[in-house]
Structure formats: C-alpha cells, structure tokens
Design an enzyme around this catalytic site. Sequence first.
Site, mmCIF file in Angstrom:
data_model
loop_
_atom_site.group_PDB
_atom_site.id
_atom_site.type_symbol
_atom_site.label_atom_id
_atom_site.label_comp_id
_atom_site.label_asym_id
_atom_site.label_seq_id
_atom_site.Cartn_x
_atom_site.Cartn_y
_atom_site.Cartn_z
ATOM 1 N N SER A 50 18.615 -19.788 -6.048
ATOM 2 C CA SER A 50 17.233 -20.174 -6.317
ATOM 3 C C SER A 50 16.497 -19.064 -7.054
ATOM 4 O O SER A 50 16.746 -17.889 -6.840
ATOM 5 C CB SER A 50 16.496 -20.485 -5.013
ATOM 6 N N LYS B 103 20.095 -24.310 1.038
ATOM 7 C CA LYS B 103 19.439 -24.463 -0.267
ATOM 8 C C LYS B 103 18.737 -25.815 -0.362
ATOM 9 O O LYS B 103 17.643 -25.930 -0.942
ATOM 10 C CB LYS B 103 20.474 -24.330 -1.390
ATOM 11 N N MET C 297 20.723 -21.121 -16.749
ATOM 12 C CA MET C 297 20.999 -20.430 -15.481
ATOM 13 C C MET C 297 22.305 -19.655 -15.559
ATOM 14 O O MET C 297 22.391 -18.498 -15.123
ATOM 15 C CB MET C 297 21.035 -21.436 -14.330
ATOM 16 N N HIS D 286 15.590 -25.465 1.545
ATOM 17 C CA HIS D 286 14.710 -24.657 0.690
ATOM 18 C C HIS D 286 14.020 -25.537 -0.340
ATOM 19 O O HIS D 286 12.802 -25.458 -0.539
ATOM 20 C CB HIS D 286 15.533 -23.563 -0.008
ATOM 21 N N ASN D 287 14.778 -26.397 -1.009
ATOM 22 C CA ASN D 287 14.197 -27.244 -2.045
ATOM 23 C C ASN D 287 13.233 -28.263 -1.455
ATOM 24 O O ASN D 287 12.218 -28.598 -2.074
ATOM 25 C CB ASN D 287 15.304 -27.947 -2.831
ATOM 26 N N ALA E 202 24.688 -23.017 -19.601
ATOM 27 C CA ALA E 202 23.290 -23.407 -19.734
ATOM 28 C C ALA E 202 22.442 -22.185 -19.379
ATOM 29 O O ALA E 202 22.973 -21.103 -19.121
ATOM 30 C CB ALA E 202 22.981 -24.598 -18.835
ATOM 31 N N GLU F 150 10.148 -26.487 -0.875
ATOM 32 C CA GLU F 150 9.543 -26.295 -2.205
ATOM 33 C C GLU F 150 8.746 -27.540 -2.611
ATOM 34 O O GLU F 150 7.620 -27.423 -3.111
ATOM 35 C CB GLU F 150 10.648 -26.015 -3.212
#
Length: 488
Positions: free
Chosen positions: A135, A189, A20, A192-193, A18, A196
């Site tokens: 990220s 992570k 990423m 982090h999200n 995909a 966000e």
Amino acid sequence: MSALETTATADIGLVGLAVMGQNLVLNMNDNGYTVAVYNRTTTKVDEFLEGPAKGTNVIGCHNMKEFVDSLKAPRRIMLMVKAGSVVDAFIEQLLPYLDKGDIIIDGGNSLYTDSNRRTQTLKEKGILFVGSGVSGGEEGARFGPSIMPGGHKGAWLEIKDIFQAISAKVDGESCCEWVGNDGAGHYVKMVHNGIEYGDMQLICEAYQLMREGMGMSGDEIQAVFAEWNEGVLDSYLIEITRDILTVKDEEGNLLIDNILDTAGQKGTGKWTGMNALDLGIPLTLIGEAVFARCLSARKNERIIASKVLPKLANEFDGDKSEMVDAIRDALYASKIISYAQGYMLMREAAQTYGWDLNYSGIALMWRGGCIIRSQFLGNIREAFDNDPELANLLLDQFFIDAITEALPGWRKAVGASISLGIPAPTFSSALAFYDGYRSERLPANLLQAQRDYFGAHTYERLDKPRGEFFHTNWTGRGGDIAATNYDV
C-alpha cells in the site's frame, strides 16, 4: 542480454512494469539490490531501461527463461500484475524454470482465498509462495510503501531484508513485518482497503456538510482541512484533501467543483464487506462507504430524482465555527468506529482461519507508507501493546476518553445532516453502531419472538442458563415442535 549471456546476478526479479512495478524496482535499486525485470509486452522493458531505470543496475529480460536464469538462488520473483487469472497464468509460465525452494511473491491486490490456494498448491510443488499486500500508491512504491506479507513462513527470512529495506519507516521501525500463513497478508491488505473506503467517505461527508449544508466556500473548507491536519486528524487522506482544495482549473475555478460526482471502485471494499457478512461481524461503516459509491454511480437517476423528490430540509442558521468543530468530532469518532470494526473483523478472521495476527504490528505497518497512514494509528498500536487480547478498541481507555469528548459534537453533526437534508451514511451508521455496542439491552428479544412465532426458531430466556432454548405456541395452533432445518 541474450539467454546465452545470462548469469545469476540479480537479487530479486519483478514481473509487471506498470507504475507500481517500476517504482518498486527503482526503490529496490536505490537500496542496493540488483533487480531483474520482465514484462509481457517486452517493449516496456526496453522503454523502462532507457527511461526511468537508465543508469541503474536493473537487468532487462525479454523471455521467461532469461529472466529466471538471471536470479540468484533461491530465486525471489515478485509479480506486480492484475489480480485473478493473470497471476495464475504467470505462475504457470514460471514453474517449468523454477527449483524447489524458489519463492514467488504476489504483490497485487489479490483476494485472500486465492493466496490460500496458491500457498498450498505451490507448497506441494516445493515452491514457496508469498501473498503480500503493498500500500502507498505510486509515491509509496517509489520511496517506501507499507508491505504486508503472508503465505509460506519459510520464505520470510529470504525476503525480509529486501522488503524491510524498501518499506516506509516510522521512528526507525520498518512498516513491514510477517503477517501470517496462507492468505493472511492479503487479508490484512483487504481490511486496510476497506478502512480506506471508510476514511474517504467520512471525509467526503464532512466536505459536503460544509459545502452544501453550510454554504462554505472551497477556500474556507480548505482552511478547515489544513487546520485539522495539524491535530488528532493528522493523516495522509486529510493532507491530500487539503491540497486538492487548492487546485484551480484553466479558468481559475476550483477543479473539485468540475469533477463528476460518480465514484469508481476496484472491489476490495466490497470483498471486506462480504467477508464481514460471512463471519457475522457488524462492519457497518465500511459497508455504507461501499454503498455510497454505488449510489454515486447512479448519476442519471439522481438527476431525475432531484427534480421530483422534495428535500423538505432546513437552512443552516447556526454558528459556523461551532458546527465545524462538531463535524470534526463526528469525523474523529466515526474514524475510531471504523478501525474498531476493522480490528473486530481481523480478530474473528484469525480465529476462523487459524492465523496468529499481531494487531499492534499491523498498526505499525499502517503508520507509514500506506494510504490510511495517520497519527491515530500510534494510539491503536499502544492499545494493543497494553493489552494484546483487547476485545475491541472501544474498550481501551484512550478511545473511551476520545469518544466521550467527541460524542456531543458527533450527535450534533449527525442531527444537522438530517435537518439539512445532507446524506451522511457513515457518520450516522457509526453512531448507530456505537449506541448499539454500548447498549446492555437491544430489541433482539422482540426479533427472536417474531422468529419463533412464524418459524418456531426458539429463543433463550434471561432467567435461564445460556444455551437452553425454548419455543412458545404463540397462536395456540402451531404446536410445540421447534424448527431444526428452516432458517430466516
């Protein structure tokens, strides 16, 4: 390339082409690494080689054995596939072809408990597992993401050069460092999200206060965000908000005004809030950010409610410039609260799960490449460099001074949101947390009395040592026996 022609020439392999995955492969190639790729839909391999990867050293493979055989030992395989059962399915497909010491890296948004499990299960088979947060979105993956690896520590030296080469750099330092054992990388992570989610909602509340509360035009608001991006709020999310507010549709109207106001989510913010509840950490701002998305999704109900529920709000009649400054202060102060709460959660998780998290290093990893990258993270890094045992960011002198300066405007903006009837759940919950955190005495004494009254849950006393519990027969009928197995 056929299986018979396969030779072990690739430095790393990547499964999942995909956007990423493709961009990470091209990033690795640019940094001098030979990458083998595989995708479940094998036509994507050919399309990639004939398209974005044309002219590179990328090796395309059409079955799992060919893919694994193309890799140098110890084999390093990165999975960029959908989190959950898909990761487990690919691991099972890989295992028959792997040798002890080979490394599997999950670079998706996996739940940290899954990474805990996979690290231990694969360790028993002699395979080293890394659960790594990545990220930065498409652009970050292509030109330098923030990478947060955790899992089996023995894998780090084998992947360090590649990961640090492809990651973002700030002042010459790589935004990638080992986070910790088991699911620590994916946990960081996840937080982090969650942050966000909070940052995005804070920005949206500032936007709505200006647009709906003060009647400012889109162009006026765009100019405000452009100015904010040159100061303490300098960040990727403020920058893209500035840019979004310049885009017009085919009829010349601001595109943002024609986007349906229902927000999606993939679950990482929810995971953060749920874990905070499990660990007893008051992650109030991120929780409100998640709930704000949930409320936005109830569009049809909101349309009905808007026609029958009164607003009873004042019209804005103050100084526009002063209010914009107050909103800026509220955004900055609330952002401090969000990160303070996020770091509280990570500190508690480290103690609970036995991780040795480097809080200064985490701030560095977030300074570049990732969605929440900002100037502000340099101050967080300095706070933990000055005191690695810092209990809360709010106790660092830089943040004490910043909150002190922003506090009057913060209160003014929250008060204005109430007066104008504009929802500002993260601004107001952040302020409520601040007022609670700075309070030597909270009304939990009454709460404990209530619990003891109806459930004999006991309480501690101010005039007695901590850990000594008391029960009162409040009604004269309840007796003197305290509850031991009933909890509310």
